[in-house]
Design a protein around this motif. Structure first.
Motif, PDB file in Angstrom:
ATOM      1  N   GLU A  83      -2.158  13.034   1.171  1.00  0.00           N
ATOM      2  CA  GLU A  83      -3.580  12.677   1.101  1.00  0.00           C
ATOM      3  C   GLU A  83      -3.797  11.214   0.734  1.00  0.00           C
ATOM      4  O   GLU A  83      -4.840  10.632   1.057  1.00  0.00           O
ATOM      5  N   THR A  84      -2.809  10.623   0.039  1.00  0.00           N
ATOM      6  CA  THR A  84      -2.919   9.209  -0.324  1.00  0.00           C
ATOM      7  C   THR A  84      -2.291   8.296   0.728  1.00  0.00           C
ATOM      8  O   THR A  84      -2.205   7.086   0.516  1.00  0.00           O
ATOM      9  N   GLY A  85      -1.840   8.880   1.832  1.00  0.00           N
ATOM     10  CA  GLY A  85      -1.292   8.068   2.917  1.00  0.00           C
ATOM     11  C   GLY A  85       0.214   8.029   2.991  1.00  0.00           C
ATOM     12  O   GLY A  85       0.777   7.338   3.846  1.00  0.00           O
ATOM     13  N   MET A  86       0.897   8.762   2.094  1.00  0.00           N
ATOM     14  CA  MET A  86       2.359   8.754   2.094  1.00  0.00           C
ATOM     15  C   MET A  86       2.892   9.919   2.922  1.00  0.00           C
ATOM     16  O   MET A  86       2.856  11.070   2.479  1.00  0.00           O
ATOM     17  N   THR A  87       3.350   9.613   4.118  1.00  0.00           N
ATOM     18  CA  THR A  87       3.916  10.639   4.996  1.00  0.00           C
ATOM     19  C   THR A  87       5.439  10.614   4.963  1.00  0.00           C
ATOM     20  O   THR A  87       6.091  11.265   5.775  1.00  0.00           O
ATOM     21  N   CYS A  88       5.996   9.849   4.026  1.00  0.00           N
ATOM     22  CA  CYS A  88       7.451   9.697   3.923  1.00  0.00           C
ATOM     23  C   CYS A  88       8.090  10.973   3.379  1.00  0.00           C
ATOM     24  O   CYS A  88       7.424  11.807   2.772  1.00  0.00           O
ATOM     25  N   PRO A  89       9.406  11.150   3.582  1.00  0.00           N
ATOM     26  CA  PRO A  89      10.086  12.325   3.023  1.00  0.00           C
ATOM     27  C   PRO A  89      10.149  12.267   1.506  1.00  0.00           C
ATOM     28  O   PRO A  89      10.185  11.187   0.907  1.00  0.00           O
ATOM     29  N   VAL A  90      10.159  13.455   0.887  1.00  0.00           N
ATOM     30  CA  VAL A  90      10.275  13.584  -0.571  1.00  0.00           C
ATOM     31  C   VAL A  90      11.551  14.346  -0.878  1.00  0.00           C
ATOM     32  O   VAL A  90      11.797  15.411  -0.306  1.00  0.00           O
ATOM     33  N   THR A 145       0.842  -1.197   0.000  1.00  0.00           N
ATOM     34  CA  THR A 145       0.000   0.000   0.000  1.00  0.00           C
ATOM     35  C   THR A 145       0.876   1.245   0.000  1.00  0.00           C
ATOM     36  O   THR A 145       2.065   1.186   0.371  1.00  0.00           O
ATOM     37  N   ALA A 146       0.294   2.368  -0.379  1.00  0.00           N
ATOM     38  CA  ALA A 146       1.057   3.612  -0.491  1.00  0.00           C
ATOM     39  C   ALA A 146       1.668   4.032   0.836  1.00  0.00           C
ATOM     40  O   ALA A 146       2.767   4.599   0.869  1.00  0.00           O
ATOM     41  N   ASN A 147       0.977   3.768   1.951  1.00  0.00           N
ATOM     42  CA  ASN A 147       1.517   4.212   3.243  1.00  0.00           C
ATOM     43  C   ASN A 147       2.712   3.398   3.705  1.00  0.00           C
ATOM     44  O   ASN A 147       3.315   3.703   4.729  1.00  0.00           O
ATOM     45  N   GLU A 148       3.077   2.346   2.950  1.00  0.00           N
ATOM     46  CA  GLU A 148       4.266   1.554   3.283  1.00  0.00           C
ATOM     47  C   GLU A 148       5.524   2.108   2.616  1.00  0.00           C
ATOM     48  O   GLU A 148       6.627   1.642   2.887  1.00  0.00           O
TER      49      GLU A 148
END
Length: 697
Positions: free
Chosen positions: A231-238, A57-60
């Motif tokens: 918004e799609t669940g990705m709280t990772c750094p960019v 999933t995107a949040n992973e």
């Protein structure tokens, strides 16, 4: 549950947006058409695609690394912010006068590129800094306040500030920046002493103007991207890929967007360099061909060649000097308008021309069935049998042979008085010769013999054309790495965090001042290290230093690698020896009796990467059984041949396929002409070897 390491690289190109997901060392890739109105949507679609393939999933996802052509496209298409430029009294027209160099000497109707900021939007202040950094004329506060009030009232979206010799002392530019911050804190202000503190006012002014011009747009885009990802669940750094081949934070990219100019192609160079280093190939020509452009870069000793200047938006037959020169760190490469989407036409002399205009993703080549009516390189490859209409982009984009045929006949064949096959062959041969000429010029300009190099090809279009390119360039070895179709996106995953700090400081070797040099290098390293820590935190780093040197009286410098250390007076001989060695490599001679001087300095601090795993190339193999064939037009022998068609996933290390053959995979296809044999490698790369030099077949 063990935390997964899921890193994603995203490269937005002119036609496709490429996605690469590294999930605990396993690679998943994909391509989607670029969305011009909402580039971030293509990123989200691509991420969803590879996450589905990886069953996560995107949040992973733990990290997103992004490269974009947004800056380049904004400059070329003039879609930036309404910008004001403030400069020293008497230098208002520098960006229009340029260097007074005629890039096409005998063209009586020569037209110079139009500056990004027109004359009515350029303002001046009575101030002056000397070349040594001494304040000769301080800014009058009343004059400054009046100017700020006038500029703010005009409603500009961005401000660029560039004063004469501000690279030597930024005090006056900083004063102007603070005045605008107090009067209109919402305004985006860029100053040349921070964006590009180097000698030569024309290039420096251009660079700060370009930075200011695209800054609001890039900042807005990156803000939207980060928000949509969350918004799609990705709280990772960019993180962003910059033009010199490293990663920077989103905040740094928003402040200095001009450093993103060649971020996508830089990722490709990093991708090729990794394989060059693994195979200990010290002379490599990387060939990156996508949907819009083709890029060629020299990689020696496992490192791409870099430069401190770059010319964007050339307007006159891609002639050097006809574009916008920018002083920003960049992987040095030659780029031409030759991609899968490059449009073919016939000129008044009935000669076939290809590019630089591209059908891009909207509407795309005629065969895409999206409304395109012009024949492109992709249409030509389809008609020549090099592409399977049902398997393009993994089958996601079915291709129409009738539409490609109609476009080729109407726009090329009939006008050039050729049949369909001749016209399609003519299109591919023109584009191949254009790329071959670019490669020859690039290597000669760097004092190299191209036939001694090994080619590494990647990008959706390169494996289709690379073998023919090797034939034209008399190159015997060609490597197609795994994931070649999305090479730049994979390259992002292999890039270090890095930042290059530069500054102009003039010094003749006859007046060698080691204390001044040591102080400057110390300051530059501290600046670069601070930016790296902003993105990577406390990590082990490497430091590289370049001094840009020339003979006294010359107009251009060459970059010389020097050590980072405390210098003493006796080191002047080492500087002289390194310059003369570098000069001799480029020009085949040195010049006696001339003094030597240094103009600009740069330091690159990068996070230390694990060394590449050493690999040995298999240069021979065992022929496998061919169970499927397809006909395609072999340009080398100029006839249709029956070729073996092999799925790349079927190849095991040591397997060999003798050309003619086509190796197919989701993101691209590799055409093996009659003169080459492909050998599968231990790391899933493919080595194409000229049959003439093979020890065994």
């Amino acid at each position: 549950m063990t935390q997964k390491n899921a890193r994603i690289g995203v490269d937005i190109g002119g036609t496709f947006t490429d996605i690469a997901l590294d999930l605990d060392g396993k690679l998943f890739t994909g391509k989607v058409l670029t969305n011009y109105t909402q580039p971030e949507q293509a990123i989200l679609d691509g991420i969803q695609l590879v996450c589905k393939r990886a069953n996560i999933t995107a949040n992973e996802i733990t990290t997103v690394i992004h490269g974009t052509t947004l800056v380049t496209n904004s400059l070329i298409e003039r879609r930036g912010a309404r910008t004001a430029f403030i400069t020293s009294e008497g230098f208002r027209d520098v960006v229009e006068m340029r260097t007074e160099n005629r890039f096409e000497q005998y063209d009586l109707n020569l037209t110079l590129p139009t500056p990004l900021v027109k004359r009515t939007d350029r303002y001046t202040l009575n101030e002056r800094i000397s070349s040594s950094g001494e304040v000769l004329t301080e800014i009058d506060t009343a004059e400054l306040n009046a100017l700020v009030k006038e500029v703010v009232a005009e409603g500009y979206e961005a401000i660029a500030v560039g004063f004469i010799h501000s690279y030597a002392n930024d005090i006056n530019e900083v004063q102007v920046q603070k005045a605008f911050a107090k009067a209109a804190p919402e305004l985006s202000v860029s100053i040349s002493s921070h964006v590009s503190p180097q000698m030569r006012e024309f290039q420096r002014f251009n660079t700060v103007i370009a930075n200011a011009y695209v800054r609001p747009q890039v900042s807005d885009y990156l803000g939207r991207l980060v928000k949509r990802l969350k918004e799609t669940g990705m709280t990772c750094p960019v993180f962003m890929m910059h033009s010199a081949g490293g990663l920077i934070s989103v905040d740094t990219a928003s402040e200095f967007p001009v450093r993103l100019l060649e971020s996508g192609p830089a990722g490709g160079a990093i991708f090729a360099a990794k394989f060059a280093s693994s195979y200990a190939e010290n002379q490599v020509l990387s060939f990156d061909m996508g949907g819009t452009t083709a890029k060629i870069c020299l990689i020696e000793g496992g490192k791409p060649k870099t430069a401190n200047t770059f010319e964007v938006a050339r307007t006159y037959r891609f002639a050097k000097g006809s574009g916008m020169p920018l002083s920003t760190p960049v992987v040095e490469m030659v780029e031409i308008g030759a991609g899968g989407g490059s449009i073919a036409h016939v000129d008044d002399m009935k000669q076939i021309r290809v590019g630089p205009k591209s059908a891009a993703s909207e509407p795309g080549p005629a065969c895409y069935q999206r409304g395109g009516e012009n024949p492109t390189v992709t249409d030509a490859n389809l008609l020549l049998g090099r592409l399977d209409p049902d398997l393009f982009a993994g089958g996601d984009i079915p291709l129409s042979v009738p539409l490609a045929s109609s476009a080729m006949m109407n726009k090329v064949a009939l006008k050039a008085e050729l049949d369909e096959q001749q016209a399609a062959f003519g299109v591919t041969e023109v584009v191949d010769e254009n790329m071959a000429n670019a490669a020859r010029v690039h290597t000669v300009e760097n004092g190299k013999e191209i036939s001694n190099f090994t080619m590494i090809a990647f990008g959706g279009g390169a494996p289709l054309h690379a073998c023919r390119l090797c034939e034209k360039l008399d190159m015997n070895y060609l490597i197609i790495p795994p994931g070649a179709g999305v090479g730049s996106a994979i390259g992002f995953l292999n890039a270090p965090f890095s930042y290059e700090a530069s500054k102009g400081m003039y010094q003749r070797l006859s007046n060698f001042d080691p204390e001044r040099i040591n102080l400057l290098l110390s300051e530059l390293r501290a600046e670069a290290l601070a930016f790296v820590k902003r993105g990577a935190g406390e990590v082990e780093t490497t430091t590289q230093v370049q001094a840009f040197m020339r003979y006294t009286g010359q107009g251009g410098e060459i970059g010389i690698d020097i050590d980072y250390k405390d210098y003493v007076a006796d080191d002047v001989d080492a500087f002289r020896a390194k310059f003369e060695s570098g000069y001799h490599t480029l020009f085949g001679r040195t010049i006696d009796g001339l003094g030597i001087e240094i103009t600009n300095w740069s330091i690159t601090v990068a996070s230390k990467l694990a060394p590449s795993t050493p690999m040995t190339l298999r240069r021979s193999g065992q022929q496998i059984e061919i169970t499927k064939t397809r006909e395609f037009f072999d340009a080398a022998i100029r006839k249709v041949v029956t070729a073996g068609e092999v799925e790349r996933s079927r190849l095991a290390p040591g397997d060999a396929v003798t050309g003619p053959a086509i190796i197919v995979e989701d993101e691209t296809s590799t055409v093996v002409t009659s003169g080459y044999t492909v050998i599968a490698q231990d790391d899933k790369s493919m080595l194409l070897v000229n049959k003439k030099i093979m020890e065994t077949v």
